[in-house]
Design a protein around this motif. Structure first.
Motif, PDB file in Angstrom:
ATOM      1  N   GLU A 664       0.846  -1.186   0.000  1.00  0.00           N
ATOM      2  CA  GLU A 664       0.000   0.000   0.000  1.00  0.00           C
ATOM      3  C   GLU A 664       0.886   1.241   0.000  1.00  0.00           C
ATOM      4  O   GLU A 664       2.020   1.201   0.480  1.00  0.00           O
ATOM      5  N   PRO A 665       0.383   2.351  -0.558  1.00  0.00           N
ATOM      6  CA  PRO A 665       1.171   3.589  -0.521  1.00  0.00           C
ATOM      7  C   PRO A 665       1.464   3.985   0.914  1.00  0.00           C
ATOM      8  O   PRO A 665       0.604   3.879   1.785  1.00  0.00           O
ATOM      9  N   HIS A 666       2.695   4.424   1.153  1.00  0.00           N
ATOM     10  CA  HIS A 666       3.061   4.857   2.496  1.00  0.00           C
ATOM     11  C   HIS A 666       2.418   6.203   2.793  1.00  0.00           C
ATOM     12  O   HIS A 666       2.540   7.139   1.999  1.00  0.00           O
ATOM     13  N   PRO A 667       1.755   6.320   3.929  1.00  0.00           N
ATOM     14  CA  PRO A 667       1.176   7.627   4.268  1.00  0.00           C
ATOM     15  C   PRO A 667       2.275   8.619   4.606  1.00  0.00           C
ATOM     16  O   PRO A 667       3.386   8.236   4.987  1.00  0.00           O
ATOM     17  N   ASP A 668       1.963   9.875   4.442  1.00  0.00           N
ATOM     18  CA  ASP A 668       2.910  10.927   4.799  1.00  0.00           C
ATOM     19  C   ASP A 668       3.107  10.894   6.311  1.00  0.00           C
ATOM     20  O   ASP A 668       2.155  11.049   7.077  1.00  0.00           O
ATOM     21  N   PRO A 669       4.349  10.700   6.770  1.00  0.00           N
ATOM     22  CA  PRO A 669       4.571  10.581   8.210  1.00  0.00           C
ATOM     23  C   PRO A 669       4.312  11.871   8.970  1.00  0.00           C
ATOM     24  O   PRO A 669       4.219  11.858  10.186  1.00  0.00           O
ATOM     25  N   ASP A 670       4.200  12.977   8.270  1.00  0.00           N
ATOM     26  CA  ASP A 670       3.956  14.239   8.947  1.00  0.00           C
ATOM     27  C   ASP A 670       2.484  14.628   8.937  1.00  0.00           C
ATOM     28  O   ASP A 670       2.114  15.723   9.296  1.00  0.00           O
ATOM     29  N   THR A 671       1.649  13.697   8.481  1.00  0.00           N
ATOM     30  CA  THR A 671       0.208  13.843   8.659  1.00  0.00           C
ATOM     31  C   THR A 671      -0.265  12.616   9.426  1.00  0.00           C
ATOM     32  O   THR A 671       0.297  11.531   9.283  1.00  0.00           O
ATOM     33  N   ILE A 672      -1.262  12.796  10.238  1.00  0.00           N
ATOM     34  CA  ILE A 672      -1.724  11.689  11.076  1.00  0.00           C
ATOM     35  C   ILE A 672      -2.993  11.109  10.472  1.00  0.00           C
ATOM     36  O   ILE A 672      -4.055  11.707  10.557  1.00  0.00           O
ATOM     37  N   ASP A 673      -2.860   9.943   9.838  1.00  0.00           N
ATOM     38  CA  ASP A 673      -4.038   9.272   9.323  1.00  0.00           C
ATOM     39  C   ASP A 673      -4.630   8.413  10.447  1.00  0.00           C
ATOM     40  O   ASP A 673      -4.125   8.390  11.583  1.00  0.00           O
ATOM     41  N   ASN A 674      -5.720   7.705  10.153  1.00  0.00           N
ATOM     42  CA  ASN A 674      -6.397   6.927  11.191  1.00  0.00           C
ATOM     43  C   ASN A 674      -5.485   5.862  11.791  1.00  0.00           C
ATOM     44  O   ASN A 674      -5.506   5.607  13.007  1.00  0.00           O
TER      45      ASN A 674
END
Length: 953
Positions: A664-674
């Protein structure tokens, strides 16, 4: 078409000054028109011509001063020093930068209009009494009175106090700033212009200065023009049309508000005033020169759903009636220059001679994206005090096409910790070194665009590094990145070619003084024409107007002139605009187009671009289990509940993730996803209970109260969880999430306090639970050599299944008074609206989305494993699955125990047989060679699926 304006100018120059023009300077608003005029002079003379000097108005001012125009960032750094000195406010350059840009723009406007800064910035408490403004006329006094009336009542309000305090220092800042710059031999443009205009004597290099094609003049220009005219050295050539000139009955000072907003007449009064003060060398009454707008024209308005559609239409427009053959008499004008790239890619091969006057945007080159990735890596991607780099940002950098040229360079965090200790200058120099390496590595490829873009980028970084090294530029890395991005976005790479040959592709400002037969305007939307006007200023509108500074009216009038002047001599005009209302587009045609409809008297035809292609929806296809797929499937010896839930939700998604191993695409570590939000909460809860259980095997109310009564202690735990999850709380959104997590942890502790005393058996990594399951694939077929073999034998599978429990605790059952083990899973999302009615619903793919039945599968599976475990349940206590929904949990009497059809699961073994039967059936389905990996039929599930693009959705 009649002769162009520049042809009339060339004829007049030859007739009055002959062919020896060596002592003449022709002054233009910009450089482009000089090339065309020079070509006309050479052609009309019919013999060798000693060309005049061609200079811009900026060149003229700069030739008569020793001051150098300073770097724009240097200017902001110095105005910041004057600001802190004069106000005593210790504002950092990072926070001040935006203010500085506004303040500099105001100072520049004051100087270009030669206004009295002290009068503008005098104390409002004094000036509102109107006792020191005798130099103003009645209309200006009335404007000021209306404005300062706002300060007569409630003058002591906090907002007004702050405004008055800041305002009272602006005059001091203005004078200190100009002294500071003058001592360094530099200045901003307005200050340089004002100094030249104020000089008593100017050492003029040429005998005559011919000013061609100017319109709205600022005070410094008017003063300079007047001086040169009095000395007999200045002549003027004005480009206009009687269509947008006021009638003789209209007074020259008619307010623009009395005309159509933004209309042609708005720009007429300044033009007429110029004609009065600076007489025209051409005949104002000659209709061939100044009465072209009313001549019959072919005008078309084209509405388009997208910018790309307009770019593709431009190709058809050039081919239609062979417009491309008209060469430089054909022009495509971009009201929004971001359309340049699709336009370039749409040009037909027949148009082999094209001159693009707009430069290629540096921001759209690969080196620009590389530099932004490097800044992200070395700022946002720093971890553990600069000793390591985030894999997320490192992977993004390594995916860049230029990353291969950085092999062997210092990218690692150990080097970077030294760079950051030395400050932003070292960081800029480091990135500049990497950019230089790219330039060296790509030089053998011989691509001039790459080399030029790398050189431009290297120059920008070196310029900033010099300012940082000198101590002028003291900003944090976030502001530094923003400055680089701002400089890159305003930089372009010029195209090389023959400017006066071929179809002309231009921006609006480059069209001044140049006329065309065939004209196509693209993206002529409100907001592009006139350009979205930014009227931000510390000086209120009424004060600006009273002191004759530039207002939004002037800016709109200027664009009105550009628009109508461009159309006045063209006979074939097509104007396209975007009619969509998404992606920031208003879908409105320019106000100037509307005005043409109302006032021009021309017949205007309307057309709409439509897409003829009919999209065919792509339907995801099932993946058959061939030998390769079965081989990979049989290598899977361990499955988690998450994997099982993925299969139940969508077998095709299971294939992508667990068989094809597509990440899966890695989320941006500087945004907080669920996911990250939940991880931080889980970690914070773990740290608290680990601290308690390290000192006491039984958790008492006093242990929890120690945290509840000390918010600072709670916050420290949450901050540690953020740090361990390598997430920074360095922006507003993260700070908000931090506060929410603190509240969630507080709520968890209050819920748990009602359970006390209780004990925790294990948490997180300490609570790993697995079991072996045996299941049989039903007979009926298997794949062998790509063919289905019906007589394949039944196969027995053994599989490890399990995972990690958030919390395994022992509580006292309120009904029986005896110990009960709970398998607790923390949930930070929303609670299902209703419980499942039976075990079947857990394995029903239709319920995963509506009732979150995936939660049940994991909790019940873990509970069954614990109930039979000698390690976790040697006393054979009943075990219950529990889902603790923090967000919606009530404050008191909350029992997170799972229910089936409103019955709490007080002992999970009641459902063991039915659950395991359904589970083994699902496993058999996964491993059966007969069953393909089919896509889900529920398209709503696909909306958040990371693999939806693979399915063409």
């Amino acid at each position: 078409m009649n002769k162009t304006f520049l042809e009339y100018v060339a004829e007049d120059i030859i007739s009055k000054y002959g062919t020896d023009l060596s002592r003449i300077a022709v002054v233009f608003p910009n450089k482009r028109a000089a090339l065309f005029l020079n070509e006309h002079l050479a052609r009309l003379a019919g013999q060798p011509v000693w060309s005049p000097a061609y200079i811009t108005i900026s060149d003229l001012f700069r030739q008569h001063t020793d001051l150098k125009t300073a770097d724009p960032i240097k200017l902001i750094c110095d105005i910041h020093k004057s600001f802190t000195k004069c106000t005593g406010i210790d504002e950092t350059l990072d926070h001040f930068y935006g203010w500085g840009q506004l303040l500099l723009a105001d100072f520049d406007d004051i100087d270009k209009n030669m206004a009295d800064a002290d009068s503008i910035f005098c104390n409002l408490k004094d000036i509102h009494e109107l006792d020191d403004i005798s130099y103003l006329d009645d209309e200006q006094k009335e404007m000021l009175a209306r404005f300062f009336a706002n300060f007569s009542d409630d003058i002591d309000s906090e907002l007004k106090k702050r405004f008055l305090s800041l305002w009272s220092h602006f005059g001091d800042i203005y004078h200190d700033y100009n002294r500071r710059l003058t001592e360094q031999g530099i200045g901003y443009e307005g200050a340089i212009y004002r100094k030249v205009a104020s000089e008593q004597t100017l050492h003029l290099k040429y005998d005559k200065y011919l000013f061609v094609g100017f319109n709205l003049l600022q005070k410094v220009e008017r003063v300079l023009f007047s001086r040169l005219m009095k000395e007999g050295k200045a002549k003027f050539y004005w480009d206009f049309d009687e269509y947008y000139m006021p009638s003789p009955s209209q007074h020259l000072t008619t307010s623009p508000s009395q005309h159509l907003s933004g209309g042609a007449l708005v720009s007429s009064a300044p033009t007429n005033l110029n004609l009065s003060d600076f007489p025209n060398e051409l005949d104002n009454t000659n209709p061939d020169i100044y009465a072209n707008m009313r001549r019959p024209k072919r005008i078309r308005f084209i509405s388009s759903p997208t910018e790309n559609a307009q770019a593709r239409f431009a190709a058809n427009w050039l081919l239609e009636n062979h417009r491309y053959r008209a060469g430089r008499k054909t022009a495509i004008v971009m009201c929004d220059e971001s359309i340049l790239l699709p336009l370039m890619h749409s040009l037909p091969p027949e148009a082999d001679k094209v001159n693009i006057t707009s430069g290629f945007p540096l921001a759209m080159t690969p080196v620009a994206s590389l530099v932004m990735l490097l800044f992200d890596l070395y700022t946002l991607g720093l971890r553990k005090k600069g000793t390591t780099l985030s894999p997320h940002y490192l992977k993004k950098l390594m995916a860049h096409p230029y990353a291969r040229h950085l092999q062997g360079m210092h990218l690692k965090g150990v080097h970077l910790s030294q760079v950051h200790q030395e400050g932003s200058a070292a960081l800029l120099q480091h990135i500049a070194t990497l950019v230089k390496q790219v330039g060296i590595a790509t030089k053998p490829e011989g691509d001039p665009l790459t080399q030029e873009s790398v050189f431009r980028m290297y120059t920008i970084l070196n310029r900033l590094a010099t300012l940082a090294d000198s101590g002028d530029l003291l900003v944090d890395n976030t502001t530094l990145r923003r400055l680089v991005s701002q400089l890159v976005s305003s930089s372009s790479i010029p195209f090389h070619g023959e400017p006066v040959v071929g179809v002309q592709i231009m921006g609006v400002l480059e069209t001044r003084n140049i006329d065309f037969d065939h004209l196509l305007l693209l993206s002529c939307n409100e907001g592009n024409m006139p350009k979205g006007i930014n009227d931000s200023s510390f000086i209120p509108y009424t004060i600006r107007k009273a002191h004759h500074l530039t207002t939004i009216d002037n800016k709109v009038a200027l664009y009105s002139y550009y628009f109508h002047r461009l159309l006045q001599r063209a006979g074939d005009i097509t104007i396209a605009y975007n009619n969509s209302t998404d992606n920031g587009h208003t879908g409105e045609m320019s106000r100037f187009m509307l005005q043409l409809l109302v006032e021009s008297g021309q017949k205007i035809n309307h057309y709409t671009l439509t897409a003829k292609n009919h999209p065919t929806p792509l339907m995801p296809k099932p993946i058959q289990k061939d030998e390769a797929t079965l081989s990979k499937l049989q290598q899977i010896s361990r499955l988690s509940p998450s994997a099982l839930n993925t299969y139940i939700r969508c077998p095709l998604a299971f294939y992508y993730q667990y068989i094809a191993h597509i990440q899966e695409p890695h989320p941006d570590p500087d945004t907080i996803d669920n996911r990250l939000f939940g991880n931080i909460f889980h970690r914070a809860a773990y740290l608290i209970y680990k601290d308690i259980t390290d000192h006491s095997p039984v958790i008492e109310k006093t242990h929890i109260q120690a945290y509840l009564s000390n918010r600072k202690l709670l916050a420290n735990v949450v901050d540690r969880a953020f740090e361990e999850e390598e997430c920074k709380t360095n922006n507003g959104l993260q700070i908000i999430n931090r506060e929410v997590i603190i509240e969630y942890v507080t709520k968890l502790l209050k819920i748990d306090q009602q359970l006390c005393p209780f004990s925790i058996l294990a948490m997180e990594e300490e609570a790993k639970v697995y079991t072996q399951l045996s299941f049989t694939i039903p007979s009926g077929g298997a794949l062998k050599g790509g063919a289905l073999v019906s007589s394949a034998p039944t196969k027995q599978y053994n599989l490890t299944i399990g995972g990690i429990i958030d919390r395994l605790d022992v509580v006292t059952d309120k009904q029986t008074g005896k110990p009960r083990i709970r398998v607790v899973d923390y949930k930070t999302g929303n609670q299902p609206s209703s419980p499942i009615k039976n075990i079947d619903e857990i394995f029903d793919p239709n319920n995963i989305r509506s009732k979150h039945s995936n939660y049940y599968l994991q909790a019940i599976l873990y509970s069954l494993i614990v109930s039979r475990s000698k390690r976790w349940n040697p006393a054979n206590h009943p075990v219950s699955p529990a889902l603790l929904f923090i967000k919606q949990a009530p404050a008191t009497d909350y029992d997170p125990t799972l229910h089936i059809d409103k019955h709490p699961i007080s002992d999970v073994t009641v459902y063991e047989e039915e659950f395991l039967t359904k589970l083994k059936h699902t496993l058999a389905d996964i491993y059966s060679p007969d069953t393909p990996f089919t896509p889900t039929d529920d398209r709503k599930k696909c909306e958040l699926c990371p693999y939806r693009m693979l399915c063409g959705l």
